[in-house]
Design an enzyme around this catalytic site. Structure first.
Site, PDB file in Angstrom:
ATOM      1  N   ASP A 195      -3.071  11.856  -8.677  1.00 23.91           N
ATOM      2  CA  ASP A 195      -1.810  11.737  -9.402  1.00 23.91           C
ATOM      3  C   ASP A 195      -0.706  12.410  -8.614  1.00 23.91           C
ATOM      4  O   ASP A 195      -0.957  13.261  -7.779  1.00 23.91           O
ATOM      5  CB  ASP A 195      -1.917  12.460 -10.755  1.00 23.91           C
ATOM      6  CG  ASP A 195      -2.457  11.548 -11.820  1.00 23.91           C
ATOM      7  OD1 ASP A 195      -2.555  10.333 -11.570  1.00 23.91           O
ATOM      8  OD2 ASP A 195      -2.794  12.060 -12.899  1.00 23.91           O
ATOM      9  N   LYS A 217       0.656   4.260  -6.967  1.00 25.79           N
ATOM     10  CA  LYS A 217       0.920   3.086  -6.139  1.00 25.79           C
ATOM     11  C   LYS A 217      -0.134   1.996  -6.283  1.00 25.79           C
ATOM     12  O   LYS A 217      -0.070   0.980  -5.592  1.00 25.79           O
ATOM     13  CB  LYS A 217       1.009   3.513  -4.671  1.00 25.79           C
ATOM     14  CG  LYS A 217       2.168   2.844  -3.972  1.00 25.79           C
ATOM     15  CD  LYS A 217       2.020   2.888  -2.479  1.00 25.79           C
ATOM     16  CE  LYS A 217       3.073   1.984  -1.840  1.00 25.79           C
ATOM     17  NZ  LYS A 217       2.920   1.902  -0.401  1.00 25.79           N
TER      18      LYS A 217
END
Ligand code: SAH
Length: 405
Positions: A195, A217
């Site tokens: 994260d 992403k």
């Protein structure tokens, strides 16, 4: 091997990069792993890349030149990292650096560069670097063994490689504030799904063969981001990889850890949960604020401020919180401080109750802003507070330790 031929061992050295220009070409996961370490050394870091991972983009203190590399970009650099995913670009960067007599690491083909990054461990004012003739697994393993000796946590090192997925709490930011078990599992990971709030310096220590996936992403097309992350965990575990899902703080405190556990359990994938030090307690503590104090507070409550009071999705009884006398810690509240303070005051909490905001707790960028419930939103704006930060409300938020921050 570069133009100098014979396979001599490299010369290990410590660079004083304070205030010196370092150019990183590329802004993917390799760059992402080096940036915190370069910044911690005080370097003047310039990143050249048309695109960046969200973690690179959110790294405070770098200068990002948002474009493709061009010859001349290394002007004035003392040290260079060629870390794009295009071998031709990396080769061009190495060539420019060579011509300028600037040492340059080449991430994709270490031997073609003029410098190599050792596996490192930094603890207690000590820095250790390990190089193993390009054998990254060996250098990482030796580094891990050295760390275990230095930190005395040999007993905690699992002897067999675990299976499945470990949901690991990375702690609030300081890489030393992960648990011993979390760190040991991280050292065994084939894949790390991180994260944005996972401590970046923990990622910097991973061996190059470890696949680092930036959870922010993961492409998710029509699926929800969380489903896409669950799917990545499932896919990699099914490939027989040991996956560490690294989160900021504790995985179960506003970390969606249980959703991931359920998704993995439904697929029959073994899951290990490693609790972490949550920012809801550690951030106040780092600023010298105890969340409880005998005779003053008999409770502390941790609340998410990601939904404003009064919003139809809110599950928080702000009136009830306003009636409390103890400590209230609000996470994800920076953008909604004014409405949150108003809701607490409307619920009965005196406007003069001490309040504090702790930003970037336990990292080099930690700051504390103090005020009252009535003033704290304006105080935060004046101080330009940005996430991640926690809001602390209650008498202990006004404590000033003799040697506190
Ligand atoms: N699972 C995490 C919390 C995730 S929610 C934990 O247990 O800490 C994200 C929020 O945590 C941020 O918006 C911020 O309020 C808080 N936070 C995380 N790291 C922080 C830090 N280093 N300093 C201050 N607040 C932090």
């Amino acid at each position: 091997m570069n133009s100098h031929g014979a396979p001599h061992d490299p010369y290990l050295v410590g660079l004083d990069l304070r205030g010196r220009r370092v150019v990183v070409v590329g802004a993917g996961t390799v760059a992402q792993r080096r940036l915190p370490v370069l910044l911690a050394a005080g370097a003047d870091v310039h990143v050249v890349a048309p695109e960046a991972t969200p973690a690179v983009e959110a790294t405070p203190g770098i200068v990002w030149h948002r474009r493709a590399y061009a010859s001349g970009d290394l002007l004035g650099a003392w040290y260079v990292l060629a870390a794009t995913n295009d071998p031709a670009v990396n080769a061009a960067v190495v060539a420019e650096a060579e011509a300028a007599r600037t040492f340059c690491v080449r991430a994709d083909l270490a031997r073609e560069g003029t410098a190599v990054t050792p596996a490192t461990v930094a603890t207690d004012g000590l820095q250790v670097g390990v190089l193993a003739s390009g054998d990254h697994r060996r250098s990482a393993a030796v580094r891990d063994a050295i760390r275990a000796v230095l930190t005395g946590d040999e007993a905690a090192r699992p002897t067999r490689k675990p299976e499945g997925v470990a949901l690991v709490g990375g702690g609030p930011g300081d890489p030393d504030l992960i648990t011993v078990r979390g760190r040991a599992l991280l050292g065994l990971a084939d894949v790390v799904v991180a994260d944005r709030l996972a401590p970046p310096r923990l990622l910097a220590e991973l061996a190059p063969h470890v696949e680092v996936i930036d959870a922010a992403k993961v492409p998710y097309g029509r699926a929800m981001a969380q489903q896409a992350i669950n799917q990545v965990l499932i896919d990699r575990a099914r490939e027989g990889k040991f996956v560490v899902r690294l989160k900021g703080g504790d995985p179960y405190v506003f970390g969606r850890g249980f959703e991931e556990l359920e998704a993995l359990a439904a697929e029959g994938i073994p899951v290990t949960v490693v609790p972490g030090i949550t920012s809801s307690i550690a951030a106040p503590a780092a600023a010298g604020i105890p969340v409880t104090h005998r005779g003053v507070t008999h409770e502390f409550v941790v609340v998410s401020g990601h939904v404003a009071p009064g919003h139809p999705d809110s599950l928080v009884d702000w009136d009830a919180l306003g009636r409390l006398r103890g400590t209230i810690v609000v996470l994800m509240a920076v953008e909604r401080l004014a409405v949150i303070a108003e809701a607490l005051i409307a619920g009965g909490r005196p406007a003069q109750t001490p309040a504090a905001i702790v930003e970037n707790a336990t990292t080099g960028g930690q700051r504390t802003v103090r005020g009252t419930l009535a003033s704290i939103a304006a105080d935060a704006v004046a101080a330009n507070v940005v996430p991640p930060a926690v809001l602390v409300v209650g008498p202990t938020a006004g404590f000033l330790a003799a040697q506190g921050s």
